[in-house]
Structures are given as C-alpha cells and as structure tokens.
Design a protein around this motif. Structure first.
Motif, short mmCIF file in Angstrom:
data_model
loop_
_atom_site.label_atom_id
_atom_site.label_comp_id
_atom_site.label_asym_id
_atom_site.label_seq_id
_atom_site.Cartn_x
_atom_site.Cartn_y
_atom_site.Cartn_z
N GLY A 1 3.90 -62.96 33.44
CA GLY A 1 2.52 -62.79 33.91
C GLY A 1 2.02 -61.38 33.69
N PHE A 2 2.89 -60.40 33.93
CA PHE A 2 2.51 -59.00 33.71
C PHE A 2 2.19 -58.77 32.24
CE2 PHE A 2 3.12 -54.43 33.25
CZ PHE A 2 2.43 -53.95 34.36
N LEU A 3 3.03 -59.31 31.35
CA LEU A 3 2.81 -59.15 29.91
C LEU A 3 1.55 -59.88 29.45
CD1 LEU A 3 6.50 -59.49 28.67
CD2 LEU A 3 5.14 -57.38 28.90
N ILE A 4 1.30 -61.06 30.00
CA ILE A 4 0.06 -61.78 29.68
C ILE A 4 -1.14 -60.96 30.15
CG2 ILE A 4 -1.35 -63.80 30.30
CD1 ILE A 4 1.30 -65.41 30.32
N GLY A 5 -1.04 -60.41 31.35
CA GLY A 5 -2.12 -59.56 31.87
C GLY A 5 -2.35 -58.33 31.01
N LYS A 6 -1.26 -57.73 30.53
CA LYS A 6 -1.41 -56.58 29.61
C LYS A 6 -2.16 -57.01 28.35
CE LYS A 6 1.03 -52.79 30.45
NZ LYS A 6 0.42 -51.50 30.72
N GLY A 7 -1.81 -58.17 27.82
CA GLY A 7 -2.48 -58.68 26.63
C GLY A 7 -3.95 -58.96 26.87
N ILE A 8 -4.25 -59.55 28.01
CA ILE A 8 -5.65 -59.84 28.35
C ILE A 8 -6.42 -58.54 28.52
CG2 ILE A 8 -7.15 -60.75 30.19
CD1 ILE A 8 -5.04 -63.01 30.51
N ARG A 9 -5.81 -57.55 29.14
CA ARG A 9 -6.46 -56.24 29.31
C ARG A 9 -6.77 -55.60 27.96
NH1 ARG A 9 -4.83 -50.90 29.59
NH2 ARG A 9 -6.35 -49.63 30.72
N VAL A 10 -5.81 -55.62 27.05
CA VAL A 10 -6.03 -55.06 25.72
C VAL A 10 -7.15 -55.82 25.01
CG1 VAL A 10 -4.99 -54.82 23.41
CG2 VAL A 10 -3.72 -54.09 25.44
N PHE A 11 -7.13 -57.15 25.10
CA PHE A 11 -8.18 -57.96 24.49
C PHE A 11 -9.55 -57.60 25.06
CE2 PHE A 11 -10.96 -61.66 24.80
CZ PHE A 11 -11.13 -61.98 23.46
N LEU A 12 -9.65 -57.50 26.39
CA LEU A 12 -10.93 -57.15 27.03
C LEU A 12 -11.42 -55.78 26.59
CD1 LEU A 12 -10.63 -58.36 30.72
CD2 LEU A 12 -12.33 -59.07 29.05
N LEU A 13 -10.53 -54.80 26.59
CA LEU A 13 -10.93 -53.45 26.19
C LEU A 13 -11.41 -53.43 24.75
CD1 LEU A 13 -8.15 -51.35 27.93
CD2 LEU A 13 -10.56 -51.52 28.60
N ASN A 14 -10.71 -54.13 23.85
CA ASN A 14 -11.14 -54.19 22.45
C ASN A 14 -12.46 -54.94 22.30
OD1 ASN A 14 -8.97 -52.72 21.47
ND2 ASN A 14 -7.72 -54.55 21.16
N TRP A 15 -12.63 -56.01 23.05
CA TRP A 15 -13.85 -56.80 23.00
C TRP A 15 -15.05 -55.97 23.49
CZ3 TRP A 15 -17.00 -59.21 26.85
CH2 TRP A 15 -17.89 -60.16 26.36
#
Length: 157
Positions: A137-151
């Motif tokens: 879950g932490f790794l998924i959250g990190k991925g979502i955070r990176v996606f949001l910041l890039n978006w």
C-alpha cells in the motif's frame, strides 16, 4: 527539524503509536493514541496472534483474533505514524500523506483477507499478510503521489 529527528520520531511511532507524539511534546494526543492502540490490541486479541504467527502456527493465529476490532488497527497505526512524522517537520511536500493513507487502506484489506488468502496453500495469516499489504500500500501510494505530481506539473504548463 533535522532529518535525524524526523527519523527518530518516525521509528518510535512504528514501535508504538503515540510514542512519536510524546517525543513531539503532544502529550494528550500521544496518550489518546496509546489508549486507542491498547484498546484495539486487547479487543482484537492481536497479541494472542503474534506468538503463534512467529512460530509458524498461522491457523492458530487466525483463530485467535477478533476481526471486527482488528480492522481498526492499520488505520490507527498509520495515522499515528503520519501525524508524528508531520509534527516533527516531515511530509511538507505536496501529497506526502498519500503513501501513508494507501498503506492504511491496503493494510486493512490485508486484515480482511488474512484468513483466506494463500499462495499455493501457504497462508501468511493475520500478522504477516497485513504487514506485506502495508508495504504494498505504501508503494502504491508512492506511485499515485508521483503520478499526481507529474499530472499537475503537466497541466500547469
């Protein structure tokens, strides 16, 4: 605060929810979190599951817990960690909370499926599966955070 101090608070919060708040001088909040952790731990019978889990008796661990209470544990645990870390000066970057939140969500899913989830007949149980799911879950959250910041960065151009 220094990175060393943030790490100290983070690690004490991982050891026991509320300890990080004590280090940050938030005595009332720390006391509430320790009491919540204690109540949920006792009502869920979590400690009765830890010893058989460490000895490989996963089915005894699964049978010993009260799931209606145990499902609260990942959220209390991760909130306490996040709150202590944030109060110590960490997590000031945008959306820094997302990995902690997703860790709590997915960790709770790990609790829900801990009695039935198996890999080729190997059950991880009520201790190990939620821990693995917390990390996932932490790794998924990190991925979502990176996606949001890039978006967001892409849409600001």
């Amino acid at each position: 605060m220094s990175k060393d101090r943030k790490l100290e608070v983070l690690l004490w919060s991982i050891a026991l929810p509320g300890f990080g708040q004590f280090l940050n001088g938030k005595l009332f909040k720390g006391t509430v979190l320790i009491l919540l952790e204690f109540i949920v731990n006792v009502k869920s019978r979590l400690n009765y599951a830890i010893i058989p889990s460490f000895h490989g008796d996963i089915h005894a661990a699964i049978a010993s817990v009260e799931y209606q209470w145990l499902m609260f544990y990942p959220c209390i645990y991760l909130f306490a960690i996040w709150d202590a870390y944030r109060d110590a000066g960490g997590g000031e970057e945008p959306y820094a909370f997302i990995p902690f939140v997703f860790s709590a969500y997915i960790g709770t899913i790990g609790v829900v499926y801990s009695s039935t989830f198996n890999i080729y007949g190997l059950y991880l149980g009520v201790i190990w599966l939620p821990i693995i799911f917390l990390i996932v879950g932490f790794l998924i959250g990190k991925g979502i955070r990176v996606f949001l910041l890039n978006w967001i960065k892409r849409n600001e151009r």
